[in-house]
Scaffold this motif. Structure first.
Motif, PDB file in Angstrom:
ATOM      1  N   UNK A   1      -4.458  -1.707  -5.956  1.00  0.00           N
ATOM      2  CA  UNK A   1      -4.567  -0.249  -5.887  1.00  0.00           C
ATOM      3  C   UNK A   1      -3.250   0.414  -6.253  1.00  0.00           C
ATOM      4  N   UNK A   2      -2.159  -0.174  -5.812  1.00  0.00           N
ATOM      5  CA  UNK A   2      -0.841   0.395  -6.122  1.00  0.00           C
ATOM      6  C   UNK A   2      -0.607   0.439  -7.620  1.00  0.00           C
ATOM      7  N   UNK A   3      -0.959  -0.649  -8.316  1.00  0.00           N
ATOM      8  CA  UNK A   3      -0.675  -0.735  -9.750  1.00  0.00           C
ATOM      9  C   UNK A   3      -1.711  -0.019 -10.611  1.00  0.00           C
ATOM     10  N   UNK A   4      -2.940   0.073 -10.130  1.00  0.00           N
ATOM     11  CA  UNK A   4      -3.973   0.721 -10.941  1.00  0.00           C
ATOM     12  C   UNK A   4      -4.073   2.217 -10.658  1.00  0.00           C
ATOM     13  N   UNK A   5      -4.067   2.582  -9.366  1.00  0.00           N
ATOM     14  CA  UNK A   5      -4.210   3.995  -8.999  1.00  0.00           C
ATOM     15  C   UNK A   5      -2.871   4.681  -8.754  1.00  0.00           C
ATOM     16  N   UNK A   6      -1.798   3.905  -8.705  1.00  0.00           N
ATOM     17  CA  UNK A   6      -0.464   4.431  -8.390  1.00  0.00           C
ATOM     18  C   UNK A   6      -0.478   5.175  -7.060  1.00  0.00           C
ATOM     19  N   UNK A   7      -1.251   4.629  -6.137  1.00  0.00           N
ATOM     20  CA  UNK A   7      -1.427   5.251  -4.831  1.00  0.00           C
ATOM     21  C   UNK A   7      -1.420   4.181  -3.749  1.00  0.00           C
ATOM     22  N   UNK A   8      -0.812   4.497  -2.615  1.00  0.00           N
ATOM     23  CA  UNK A   8      -0.821   3.604  -1.469  1.00  0.00           C
ATOM     24  C   UNK A   8      -1.489   4.324  -0.297  1.00  0.00           C
ATOM     25  N   UNK A   9      -2.751   4.025  -0.016  1.00  0.00           N
ATOM     26  CA  UNK A   9      -3.448   4.698   1.083  1.00  0.00           C
ATOM     27  C   UNK A   9      -2.857   4.321   2.448  1.00  0.00           C
ATOM     28  N   UNK A  10      -2.842   5.295   3.354  1.00  0.00           N
ATOM     29  CA  UNK A  10      -2.437   5.063   4.748  1.00  0.00           C
ATOM     30  C   UNK A  10      -3.594   5.539   5.614  1.00  0.00           C
ATOM     31  N   UNK A  11      -4.644   4.709   5.756  1.00  0.00           N
ATOM     32  CA  UNK A  11      -5.850   5.163   6.456  1.00  0.00           C
ATOM     33  C   UNK A  11      -5.600   5.536   7.911  1.00  0.00           C
ATOM     34  N   UNK A  12      -4.615   4.930   8.551  1.00  0.00           N
ATOM     35  CA  UNK A  12      -4.324   5.255   9.946  1.00  0.00           C
ATOM     36  C   UNK A  12      -3.900   6.707  10.123  1.00  0.00           C
ATOM     37  N   UNK A  13      -3.321   7.281   9.072  1.00  0.00           N
ATOM     38  CA  UNK A  13      -2.872   8.676   9.138  1.00  0.00           C
ATOM     39  C   UNK A  13      -3.762   9.598   8.318  1.00  0.00           C
ATOM     40  N   UNK A  14      -4.788   9.010   7.666  1.00  0.00           N
ATOM     41  CA  UNK A  14      -5.631   9.818   6.800  1.00  0.00           C
ATOM     42  C   UNK A  14      -4.869  10.406   5.634  1.00  0.00           C
ATOM     43  N   UNK A  15      -3.902   9.667   5.129  1.00  0.00           N
ATOM     44  CA  UNK A  15      -3.047  10.176   4.052  1.00  0.00           C
ATOM     45  C   UNK A  15      -2.731   9.061   3.058  1.00  0.00           C
ATOM     46  N   UNK A  16      -1.833   9.333   2.167  1.00  0.00           N
ATOM     47  CA  UNK A  16      -1.465   8.372   1.135  1.00  0.00           C
ATOM     48  C   UNK A  16      -0.097   8.723   0.591  1.00  0.00           C
ATOM     49  N   UNK A  17       0.502   7.752  -0.079  1.00  0.00           N
ATOM     50  CA  UNK A  17       1.720   7.996  -0.855  1.00  0.00           C
ATOM     51  C   UNK A  17       1.356   7.828  -2.323  1.00  0.00           C
ATOM     52  N   UNK A  18       1.631   8.841  -3.094  1.00  0.00           N
ATOM     53  CA  UNK A  18       1.385   8.778  -4.529  1.00  0.00           C
ATOM     54  C   UNK A  18       2.690   8.484  -5.248  1.00  0.00           C
ATOM     55  N   UNK A  19       2.643   7.547  -6.170  1.00  0.00           N
ATOM     56  CA  UNK A  19       3.847   7.194  -6.911  1.00  0.00           C
ATOM     57  C   UNK A  19       4.288   8.358  -7.787  1.00  0.00           C
ATOM     58  N   UNK A  20       5.578   8.646  -7.779  1.00  0.00           N
ATOM     59  CA  UNK A  20       6.114   9.678  -8.651  1.00  0.00           C
ATOM     60  C   UNK A  20       6.589   9.032  -9.948  1.00  0.00           C
ATOM     61  N   UNK A  21       6.774   9.838 -10.956  1.00  0.00           N
ATOM     62  CA  UNK A  21       7.183   9.319 -12.258  1.00  0.00           C
ATOM     63  C   UNK A  21       8.507   8.581 -12.132  1.00  0.00           C
ATOM     64  N   UNK A  22       8.580   7.459 -12.820  1.00  0.00           N
ATOM     65  CA  UNK A  22       9.747   6.589 -12.728  1.00  0.00           C
ATOM     66  C   UNK A  22       9.456   5.307 -11.970  1.00  0.00           C
ATOM     67  N   UNK A  23       8.384   5.323 -11.169  1.00  0.00           N
ATOM     68  CA  UNK A  23       8.038   4.116 -10.413  1.00  0.00           C
ATOM     69  C   UNK A  23       7.476   3.032 -11.324  1.00  0.00           C
ATOM     70  N   UNK A  24       7.910   1.813 -11.077  1.00  0.00           N
ATOM     71  CA  UNK A  24       7.271   0.654 -11.683  1.00  0.00           C
ATOM     72  C   UNK A  24       7.641  -0.571 -10.859  1.00  0.00           C
ATOM     73  N   UNK A  25       7.059  -1.698 -11.236  1.00  0.00           N
ATOM     74  CA  UNK A  25       7.241  -2.908 -10.445  1.00  0.00           C
ATOM     75  C   UNK A  25       7.469  -4.100 -11.362  1.00  0.00           C
ATOM     76  N   UNK A  26       8.441  -4.940 -10.988  1.00  0.00           N
ATOM     77  CA  UNK A  26       8.718  -6.184 -11.699  1.00  0.00           C
ATOM     78  C   UNK A  26       8.390  -7.338 -10.766  1.00  0.00           C
ATOM     79  N   UNK A  27       7.549  -8.240 -11.215  1.00  0.00           N
ATOM     80  CA  UNK A  27       7.235  -9.437 -10.433  1.00  0.00           C
ATOM     81  C   UNK A  27       7.691 -10.666 -11.210  1.00  0.00           C
ATOM     82  N   UNK A  28       8.046 -11.720 -10.496  1.00  0.00           N
ATOM     83  CA  UNK A  28       8.376 -12.984 -11.136  1.00  0.00           C
ATOM     84  C   UNK A  28       7.442 -14.061 -10.616  1.00  0.00           C
ATOM     85  N   UNK A  29       7.180 -15.052 -11.446  1.00  0.00           N
ATOM     86  CA  UNK A  29       6.318 -16.163 -11.035  1.00  0.00           C
ATOM     87  C   UNK A  29       6.720 -17.416 -11.795  1.00  0.00           C
ATOM     88  N   UNK A  30       6.611 -18.527 -11.123  1.00  0.00           N
ATOM     89  CA  UNK A  30       6.919 -19.840 -11.678  1.00  0.00           C
ATOM     90  C   UNK A  30       5.627 -20.413 -12.246  1.00  0.00           C
TER      91      UNK A  30
END
Length: 384
Positions: A194-223
């Motif tokens: 959801x974070x990578x596709x919708x650029x949103x992180x839901x917080x159901x306990x608070x009935x809210x969410x964090x929306x990614x602002x421009x500039x956000x991205x993620x780097x992952x590494x894997x062997x």
């Protein structure tokens, strides 16, 4: 109804706090990339007149120059952080300028973590928004956790929420890093979808969410030798642009990489200069490459490969340890006897099978090689 959380309400990264900065500038054993190469980053940013993506510290061209090295118009020399195909770096940097996350894939020792750290330092000025993947990494490390004292006292609230590095990066428009993604349990990995596709992180306990602002991205590494540990789901893999980091193409390139990194590490540990041991570095690299490839450098003799990876990173470790031996128990010059034990430890991981392979290599290749008699004797001594 879901209400978005104001990104400014997420506490900023603490990396640049006074006490952390003091440690970085003082006695930090291994400064973060943005601290160790602060002068180069500042010089690049000052002379960079090309378009910059939103919240980037410099343009994609400058980021690539920072990783690959070069000389700026004012004569400032930018040291290479990655020695390899330029196109790989360009594709990685361009990916971060889009809305797709970046997956750095490769065998152990191909500088995935190193490249990840330097990309984040150049793009966001902060490489510390990091999730370290292990078999025990919980979902909270990627999403968010709770201050349980606050939670028990007052129930779910914004003050009780503890943002993860990924959540901080979303709110601040920064670059987050996830190391060893395939070592994270599959159900935890999928919290990234959801974070990578919708650029949103839901917080159901608070009935809210964090929306990614421009500039956000993620780097992952894997062997890529970890296949079958926790394979990425097809849904998650589609959210990444995968860049494969190869092993060094030639022995000269690998010697250059090992020499540069050992020199950097050695300066922080007050060890002898690398040029004094360049011949031994070349021998370590030659041994690793031949056993890794299963054939001698001249192509004449086929070899059995041991169970270990014999990566560039392991060669760096062997040489660094050898320099420490030379400094503290020798005359300060790196010699065959200083690296022999380290090579044995790297090659012989399986005491039964690998020891046979190593002995065959010593007798069939090293013993007959001109100029390697001292190396042969040193290796025989520690292998006895």
């Amino acid at each position: 109804m879901s209400v978005s959380v104001d990104p400014t309400s997420v506490e900023p990264s603490q990396h640049h706090s006074a006490h952390t900065r003091e440690a970085a500038e003082g006695e930090a054993l291994r400064p973060h990339a943005e601290d160790a190469f602060a002068a180069e980053l500042a010089a690049l940013a000052a002379q960079d007149d090309r378009p910059r993506p939103v919240r980037w510290r410099m343009s994609p061209w400058a980021v690539a120059t920072y990783l690959l090295g070069g000389t700026l118009p004012d004569g400032t020399v930018i040291t290479p952080k990655y020695v390899g195909p330029r196109r790989i770096v360009e594709v990685a940097v361009t990916t971060l300028a889009t809305d797709r996350a970046l997956l750095l894939l490769g065998v152990p020792g191909t500088a995935k973590t190193w490249v990840s750290e330097h990309l984040a330092a150049a793009v966001s000025g902060d490489s510390t928004l990091l999730v370290q993947g292990t078999a025990g990494t919980p979902e909270e490390a990627i999403r968010y956790g709770w201050n349980y004292a606050q939670l028990l006292a007052n129930g779910p609230s914004r003050d009780a929420l503890v943002p993860s590095p990924v959540m901080r990066a979303m709110a601040e428009g920064m670059t987050a890093r996830v190391e060893e993604l395939t070592r994270i349990p599959a159900d935890v990995q999928d919290s990234l979808i959801t974070i990578l596709s919708e650029k949103t992180l839901p917080i159901p306990e608070l009935g809210s969410e964090v929306q990614a602002v421009r500039g956000f991205n993620l780097i992952a590494t894997a062997n890529d030798r970890d296949r079958g540990v926790n394979d990425l789901s097809s849904a998650l893999r589609r959210r990444f642009n995968t860049v494969v980091l190869p092993l060094p193409e030639s022995a000269d390139a690998e010697v250059d990489i090992v020499s540069r990194r050992v020199d950097q590490i050695g300066r922080s540990l007050d060890l002898p200069a690398v040029p004094d041991g360049v011949d031994e570095i070349r021998r370590v690299v030659t041994v690793f490459r031949e056993l890794r490839d299963g054939i001698t450098a001249d192509g004449r003799t086929k070899l059995k490969s041991p169970s270990g990876t014999l990566s560039t990173a392991e060669a760096i470790s062997v040489v660094t340890n050898g320099l420490a031996l030379a400094a503290h128990f020798g005359d300060g010059v790196l010699r065959a006897s200083d690296v022999a034990a380290g090579i044995l430890g790297a090659v012989v991981r399986d005491p039964a099978a690998d020891r046979v392979i190593w002995q065959e290599y010593l007798e069939a290749v090293v013993r007959e090689r001109d100029g390697w008699k001292d190396f042969y004797r040193a290796c025989r001594e520690v292998s006895a």
